[in-house]
Design an enzyme around this catalytic site. Structure first.
Site, mmCIF file in Angstrom:
data_model
loop_
_atom_site.group_PDB
_atom_site.id
_atom_site.type_symbol
_atom_site.label_atom_id
_atom_site.label_comp_id
_atom_site.label_asym_id
_atom_site.label_seq_id
_atom_site.Cartn_x
_atom_site.Cartn_y
_atom_site.Cartn_z
ATOM 1 N N ALA A 101 23.041 -31.917 -64.840
ATOM 2 C CA ALA A 101 23.974 -31.839 -63.668
ATOM 3 C C ALA A 101 24.837 -30.441 -63.881
ATOM 4 O O ALA A 101 24.996 -30.038 -65.126
ATOM 5 C CB ALA A 101 24.908 -32.810 -63.546
ATOM 6 N N TYR A 864 -0.992 -26.363 -43.471
ATOM 7 C CA TYR A 864 -1.857 -27.367 -43.439
ATOM 8 C C TYR A 864 -3.271 -27.321 -42.596
ATOM 9 O O TYR A 864 -3.322 -26.833 -41.638
ATOM 10 C CB TYR A 864 -1.077 -28.650 -42.462
#
Length: 1117
Positions: A101, A864
Site C-alpha cells: 500500500a 479484438y
C-alpha cells in the site's frame, strides 16, 4: 425477464458443494436439498434442516468482520479504510500476506489493532519494528489502545530498559507471560534460539527490509508461526534442486499462525525469500504503481538562460536530472549564481535532502541513471512536483563489429541467416553461443559493407551516428522512473506532476516519445501550458488533507481468461506482489482506486455433462434444464471430460486436473475483496465463461460485474472499468442453445457415424457437415471446368493470358485511352478478410493464424480479433492521425469510420506503432517477445488499417488493346503514380507506359486450368461469411476440425480436397440426415440463435424446436 437461466451447476452449492441452480446461486442461496425454502434467514434455515456445512465458514467471516470493524472503531473512532478492510478479511481467513500500500493508509495502525484483536481472542502476537524508537512508539500506542482491555498483557524490549525492567522482561519472555510481544528486527537476529521455540498466532513485521538483511531471520519468522526447521530445510533443498516443494509432508509445512509483512522497498535477493512463496503462498511485494498523472513538456531551446527561466516559473519542489556530474556542476553553479537554492546528489546529499524535504531548498540536482539517488531513492508526494531533464536519458552502443553489444550482433546475424537457409540450419539457436563466439561467427560470414546495411535495416527507429559508429536509444525506463517521482499516490489521492524535457534533437525526442506512448500512453503538450500546469500541481496537493485516507477505497478481483492477458494487464498496472491461491497465480496491483487482484480462469470452467437426461439436458415438465459440470483434463493423455469419474475414461489414468479447484480458489478470493469484475473475452463464449464464474461467486460476494476489453491496453482497461455492467443473460442463453444444439445433433449424428464406420474418431455437426458438402461440390464443379490457356510475356515484362493454345511471336498494342483514376482503399480487416489475406500471403493454416491473432490481442498489440465489423472508432482514427503526424504525412489523412456503431471494431493496431518500431521495442525488451511471423501478421494489419484512413492515390491508367490475327484482349494498366496516398503502406505496381507499336513475345506457356477454382482455407472462410454460416469465433475451428477428422486435405497448391473418408461420411449423412445438415437449415438456425441473443426469442422455445427435430433423428435410428 429472469436474471438467470435455470441451469444446474455441479459443486456450486455454497453449503454442501453439490448441485445448485444458477437461479439460487444468484440469490445467494444454498441448494434445495440443504434449504428447501427461499424465505427467511439462511443460517437458521440450515440449522433447522440439520444441514449446516460449508455456509458456516462464509457466515463466520461476515460475523467476525463485523466484530473486528466495531473493535477497530472503538480504538480510533474510525472505520477501517478500504485497504484495512481487505487486510482484515485476509487476517480473519488465517492467511499470511504482504501489506502492499502507499504511504498514509494506516499499515501500522492495522497491525497494532490486529494484535489487540488476536490477543483478546486468546492468541499470542509478535510485533517486529525496525528500530528501538518505533518499538517504544508502538508499545505506547498499544497501551493507549488497550486501556479498557486490562486482560491484555503487552511486553516490549528495547536496549534502553533499566536493569530491573530488563530482568522482568527476561522472566516474562522466557515463561511466555505476555499476549503481545513488541520487539525490534535486531532482537529477532539475536534471540533466534529462543524465538524459534515459541509459536505465535500472528507475527506482524512492520519493516521487512530490516528483517531480510539476515537470511537467518527468515527461518526464525517461519519457526515463530509453527513451521518446523525440517520443512524449511527440505523446501530450501528442493528450491536449490528445482524440485516441487509440494512433496514435503503437509503437516510439516502447515503454519499454525499467520505472518503479515510490510512491502519491501527493494526486490528481495537470494533464494531464502522464496520460502515465503513455497510455504505460505505469497511473495514479498514491493509498493510499485503505474498510477501516474503526469503532463510531459518538451522545450527545444537548450540554453542555461531558458533553464533558469523555467526554474523560476516552477519556483519550488523540483528535481533536475543531468547526464553527468561534470555537466551537472556547471549547471548547478550557474543556477546558484542566479539565486536558485539547490542541493546536489554528489555533494553531502543526506543534508541537502533534509533541507529540500523541509522546504529550505527549491531544487535537488542529480544524474539520470536508472539506479540514481533521485531516480529511485526518494518518495515525497507532497514536496516533489516537477522533474526537469537536461537532455534525453539514453544509451549509446557501438556499431563497430569488435565492440557491438550482443543484441546488435544477434539481431543482425539472425537477419543474415534468414537469407542463408543452410547456414541457418547450422546456427539453430544463437542463444547458446557465447557473445565472443557469436562475434567471431559474424566476422566470418558478414562483410563490413553488409554489416553497415544490416545496421541501417534492423535499427531504423534508433538514432544512428555514422561518424562515431554509435546507435543512440532513449532510456525510456529511467525517464519514466525519474518523472514518476512527481506523481505519487498519497493516502487515497494521486498528485499531479509535470515533466519537462530540454531536447534539441528532433529525432531523439521522437524516439523517446514513441516509447513513452507505448509504455504509459502519455502525450506531450506545449511550453505555453506550463503556468497552468503549475497551478494544477499545486491544487492537487492542497486538496490532500491529513485525513485523506478516510476516503473509501475498494479492493477488486479482476478475472480474465488467459494467464497471458493477466500478465499483460499486470505490466501496465505494475504488479506489486504475486500470491498463489491453489492452482491460481494472483497478481496484486495498487491503483488510484485501490487494490486490484488480477487472475485468469484459464478458459471455460464448466461444460455440459453427458450422463444426465439427454446428453446432459434434463427435460422436466416441458422445460429443458442443462447440467453443467467442471471440466476435467487428463494429465496423461490430454483428454477433456466433464463427468464425475475417478479415472480418465480414455486412458484410465488417475492424474486428473479438475477445474473445480480454480472455481474454489476464485470463490475464496471473492470472500476477501469488495467487488469482483469479470473481464473475459468480449463475445458470446466470454459471456458464458463470465456467467459461470459469476453464479458460482455470487453466494459469497454479490458485487459481481462484467467488463469488455476490446484492446488490452491501459486505455482499453480504463474505458472498460468506466462501462461496467451485469452479465447479459440473453447472450448466455444464446450460448447455451448453441452448445445444446451442438451436443444433441452433433452427438447423435456422430454416434451413428462411429457405429456405421467402426471409427470412434469421426464426428458430425450442422456447420462442419454443411461446409464439407461445399468442398465436395466445389471439387465436382472444378473437375467439369477445364480449359486451355496460353500465357504470354512481352519484351517489356508485361504478362497476359489468352484462352486456347496459341503460338505467336509478336503482338500489336493499341492505346484505347489514358485517364486518371483515384484508387479507393480497402476497408480495414475483420476476421474473415484477415484470415483470407494472411493465409494467402503467408501460406499458413487458418487455425495457426487465429492463434497468432490471439497472442497479438492478449499482449496488447491489436484490437479484438473475432469480429465481422470493419468499423473504426474515433480512437482508431486518432491513432492513424498520430502516426501520420509522426512520419510527416498528415496531409494524406482521410479519416473514415467504415461502418455503423456496434459492439466490435475492425481489427486494428491499438497504438501508433509501426512494425519496425515494434521489432525495435522487442529488441530493447520494452515489448513482449514476438516471433517473426507475429510481426508479419501485425504488419499486414497495421498497413491495411493505415491505408484505410488515408487519401486515395491517383494513377494514370492506360486502356490497351493487345491484338494479333488470332486474338485480341483488352487490359487496363496503371502506368504512372500521379498523387500518393495509401500506397505508401500498400504499394501499387506501376508498369512502364505502353507505346502504340509491336511487342515481341519473349516467352509463352500453354497449360490446362479450371474456370472454377477449388477452395483454399482462405476462400472457404470467405464463403462461410458470404453465405452466413458460422461466426468469426468458429470459422477457423470448423476448418481445423475437418482436417483433424481427416475428411479433407490440402494438395501441393494449398487447395482443399475431400478424402475418400470425407466423401463416404458426407454421402452417409446426406442420404439419411440431409434436413439437418443442409445450408438453409443451418442458416435459419444461426438466425434463431441471434434472435435469442437479442431477446426476441425465448431460449426454451428454441430448445423445444430443436428437441422435436432431434426426435426425428432418434426415430430414424
Amino acid at each position: 425477464m429472469a436474471l438467470a437461466t435455470g441451469a444446474k451447476y455441479y459443486h456450486s452449492c455454497i453449503n454442501c458443494g453439490g448441485i445448485n441452480t444458477d437461479t439460487r446461486n444468484e440469490k445467494g442461496l444454498p441448494c434445495e436439498v440443504c434449504l428447501p425454502f427461499e424465505d427467511g434467514d439462511v443460517l437458521k434455515g440450515l440449522k433447522l434442516n440439520n444441514s449446516l456445512k460449508g455456509y458456516e465458514k462464509y457466515w463466520n467471516l461476515n460475523q467476525q468482520y463485523k466484530e473486528f470493524e466495531e473493535f477497530f472503531f472503538s480504538k480510533i473512532n474510525k472505520k477501517p479504510t478500504g485497504y484495512q478492510r481487505f487486510w482484515a478479511k485476509r487476517l480473519l481467513l488465517s492467511k499470511s500476506f504482504t501489506l502492499v500500500a502507499p504511504t498514509g493508509v494506516g499499515k501500522t495502525t492495522f497491525g497494532l489493532i490486529s494484535a489487540l484483536w488476536i490477543a483478546k481472542k486468546g492468541g499470542k502476537v509478535a510485533l517486529v519494528f525496525p528500530t528501538v524508537s518505533l518499538v517504544e512508539q508502538a508499545a505506547k500506542r498499544l497501551i493507549e489502545f488497550s486501556k479498557e482491555d486490562e486482560d491484555v498483557n503487552i511486553l516490549f524490549y528495547t536496549s534502553s530498559l533499566k536493569k530491573k525492567e530488563r530482568e522482568k522482561f527476561e522472566k516474562n519472555f522466557s515463561e511466555g507471560n505476555y499476549d503481545i510481544l513488541v520487539i525490534s528486527s535486531q532482537f529477532i537476529s539475536k534471540r533466534k534460539e529462543q524465538l524459534s521455540q515459541k509459536v505465535f498466532d500472528l507475527v506482524f513485521v512492520d519493516d521487512v527490509d530490516a528483517v531480510l538483511k539476515s537470511s537467518k531471520n527468515i527461518d526464525t519468522l517461519l519457526n515463530m508461526i509453527g513451521i518446523s526447521q525440517k520443512a524449511i530445510d527440505s523446501t530450501l533443498d528442493n528450491l536449490k534442486k528445482g524440485n516441487n516443494s509440494d512433496k514435503i509432508q503437509i503437516e510439516e509445512k502447515a503454519p499454525k499462525g499467520r505472518l503479515i509483512v510490510s512491502s519491501a522497498t527493494a526486490k528481495p535477493k537470494g533464494i531464502k525469500p522464496l520460502l515465503f512463496r513455497e510455504l505460505l503462498g505469497f511473495e514479498i511485494g514491493r509498493f510499485t504503481t503505474s498510477a501516474r498523472n503526469i503532463t510531459n513538456v518538451r522545450i527545444k531551446e537548450k540554453s542555461l538562460e531558458k533553464l533558469l527561466y523555467i526554474i523560476n516559473l516552477l519556483k519550488d519542489g523540483i528535481l533536475l536530472f543531468v547526464p553527468t556530474e561534470e555537466e551537472g556542476k556547471e549547471i548547478a553553479n550557474y543556477l546558484e549564481e542566479h539565486g536558485v537554492k539547490l542541493g546536489k546528489t554528489w555533494e553531502d546529499f543526506e543534508k541537502s535532502f533534509e533541507k529540500f524535504k523541509e522546504g529550505s531548498l527549491q531544487l535537488l540536482c542529480g544524474i539520470y541513471s536508472y539506479y540514481g539517488k533521485l531516480v529511485r531513492g526518494i518518495d515525497l508526494p507532497l514536496r516533489i512536483k516537477f522533474a526537469v531533464f537536461w537532455g534525453t536519458p539514453s544509451f549509446k552502443f557501438s556499431t563497430k563489429l569488435e565492440n557491438a553489444p550482443r543484441f546488435i550482433l544477434e539481431r543482425n546475424f539472425q537477419d543474415y541467416l534468414e537469407n542463408n537457409p543452410k547456414l541457418k540450419a547450422y546456427f539453430k539457436d544463437l542463444q547458446r553461443l557465447s557473445t565472443e563466439k557469436l562475434r567471431k561467427s559474424v566476422e566470418k560470414y558478414i562483410s563490413p559493407e553488409t554489416w553497415e546495411k544490416l545496421i541501417q535495416k534492423n535499427f531504423p527507429t534508433t538514432k544512428f551516428d555514422k561518424e562515431k559508429n554509435l546507435i543512440v536509444i532513449p532510456d525510456v525506463y529511467t525517464y519514466i522512473q525519474a518523472s514518476g517521482r512527481t506523481s505519487r499516490i498519497f493516502g487515497t489521492s494521486l498528485t499531479k506532476g509535470i515533466s519537462i524535457l530540454f531536447e534539441e534533437d528532433d529525432s531523439l525526442f521522437e524516439l523517446l516519445k514513441a516509447r513513452l506512448l507505448y509504455l504509459t500512453e502519455e502525450e506531450w503538450t506545449e511550453e505555453g501550458e506550463i503556468e497552468h500546469l503549475v497551478k494544477e500541481a499545486e491544487e492537487t496537493r492542497k486538496a490532500i488533507s491529513t485525513d485523506s485516507s478516510s476516503k473509501d477505497m475498494k479492493s477488486r478481483m479482476i478475472i480474465v481468461e488467459s494467464p497471458t492477458k493477466a500478465q499483460t494487464i499486470s505490466k501496465f498496472l505494475e504488479k506489486s506482489s504475486t500470491r498463489r491461491y491453489g492452482s491460481l497465480m494472483v497478481h496484486e496491483s495498487i491503483t488510484q482506486e485501490g487494490i486490484l487482484l488480477l487472475t485468469a480462469s484459464k478458459g471455460h470452467l464448466y461444460d455440459l455433462e453427458t450422463k444426465t437426461g439427454l446428453h446432459g439436458v434434463e427435460i422436466n415438465d416441458g422445460r429443458f434444464i442443462p447440467y453443467y459440470n467442471s471440466i476435467k483434463r487428463c494429465s496423461s493423455c490430454g483428454a477433456q471430460f466433464t463427468d464425475e469419474l475417478p479415472r480418465c475414461p480414455y486412458c484410465n489414468s488417475d492424474k486428473i486436473d479438475d477445474k473445480k479447484k480454480i472455481l474454489e480458489a476464485l470463490r475464496d478470493i471473492a470472500m476477501e475483496v469488495d467487488e469482483v469484475i469479470i473481464a473475459t473475452d468480449p463475445d458470446v463464449e466470454g459471456e458464458k465463461i463470465g456467467w459461470d464464474i459469476s453464479q458460482y461467486i455470487k453466494p459469497v460476494n454479490k458485487n459481481v460485474q462484467r467488463i469488455e476489453m476490446h484492446e488490452i491496453t491501459k486505455f482499453g482497461f480504463d474505458k472498460a472499468i468506466r462501462n461496467r455492467r451485469n452479465c447479459d443473460v440473453n447472450l448466455v442463453k444464446s450460448q447455451i442453445v448453441r452448445r445444446i444444439e451442438d451436443r444433441w445433433v452433433g452427438f447423435e449424428l456422430s454416434l451413428r457415424l462411429q457405429k456405421n464406420f467402426q471409427n470412434s474418431n469421426l464426428s458430425a455437426g450442422r456447420v462442419q457437415s454443411t461446409v464439407l458438402g461445399w468442398i465436395l461440390e466445389k471439387e465436382i464443379e472444378h473437375s467439369k471446368s477445364k480449359k486451355t490457356v496460353t500465357q504470354f510475356t512481352l519484351d517489356n515484362g508485361f504478362k497476359f493470358e489468352v484462352d486456347g493454345k496459341i503460338d505467336v511471336d509478336e503482338v500489336e498494342v493499341e492505346i484505347v485511352e489514358e485517364k486518371e483514376q483515384a484508387l479507393s482503399p480497402l476497408p480495414p480487416f475483420n476476421t474473415p478478410s484477415l484470415l483470407t489475406a494472411a493465409s494467402q500471403q503467408f501460406k499458413l493454416p487458418v487455425q495457426q493464424i487465429m492463434e497468432i491473432l490471439q497472442t497479438l490481442f492478449e499482449l496488447g498489440f491489436i484490437t479484438y480479433h473475432r469480429t465481422d465489423s470493419t468499423r473504426i472508432s474515433s480512437t482508431g482514427q486518432k491513432i492513424a492521425r498520430s502516426y501520420l503526424e509522426k512520419i510527416g504525412k498528415i496531409t494524406l489523412l482521410s479519416e473514415r469510420e467504415w461502418g455503423k456503431e456496434g459492439a466490435h471494431e475492425a481489427i486494428r493496431p491499438v497504438k501508433p506503432i509501426s512494425p519496425e518500431e515494434l521489432s525495435e521495442f522487442i529488441t530493447e525488451k520494452i515489448a513482449a517477445y514476438l516471433s517473426p511471423m507475429h510481426i508479419k501478421v501485425y504488419s499486414l494489419i497495421f498497413n491495411r488499417f493505415m491505408a484505410s484512413q488515408m487519401t486515395s492515390p491517383v494513377v494514370i491508367n492506360q486502356k490497351i488493346l493487345i491484338k494479333n490475327g488470332s486474338f485480341q484482349v483488352e487490359r487496363e494498366v496503371p502506368v504512372k503514380l500521379q498523387e500518393e496516398g495509401w500506397n505508401i503502406f500498400n504499394p501499387i505496381t506501376v508498369y512502364t507506359p505502353f507505346e502504340e507499336k509491336k511487342y515481341s513475345v519473349v516467352s509463352k506457356r500453354t497449360y490446362t486450368t479450371h474456370t472454377v477454382p477449388l477452395f483454399t482455407q482462405a476462400s472457404l472462410i470467405e464463403e462461410m461469411q458470404k453465405r452466413n454460416i458460422g461466426r468469426p469465433s468458429t470459422y477457423a475451428k470448423i476448418v481445423d476440425i475437418l482436417f483433424k477428422r481427416k475428411y479433407i486435405i490440402e494438395d501441393v497448391y494449398k487447395r482443399l480436397r475431400t478424402t475418400a473418408l470425407g466423401r463416404k461420411v458426407y454421402s452417409y449423412l446426406s442420404e439419411r440426415y440431409m434436413n439437418y445438415i443442409n445450408e438453409e437449415t443451418t442458416r435459419q438456425l444461426e438466425k434463431l440463435m441471434e434472435s435469442v441473443e437479442t431477446g426476441e426469442k425465448d431460449y426454451q422455445s428454441v430448445l423445444k424446436n430443436l428437441y422435436e427435430e432431434l426426435n426425428e433423428i432418434l426415430i430414424k435410428n
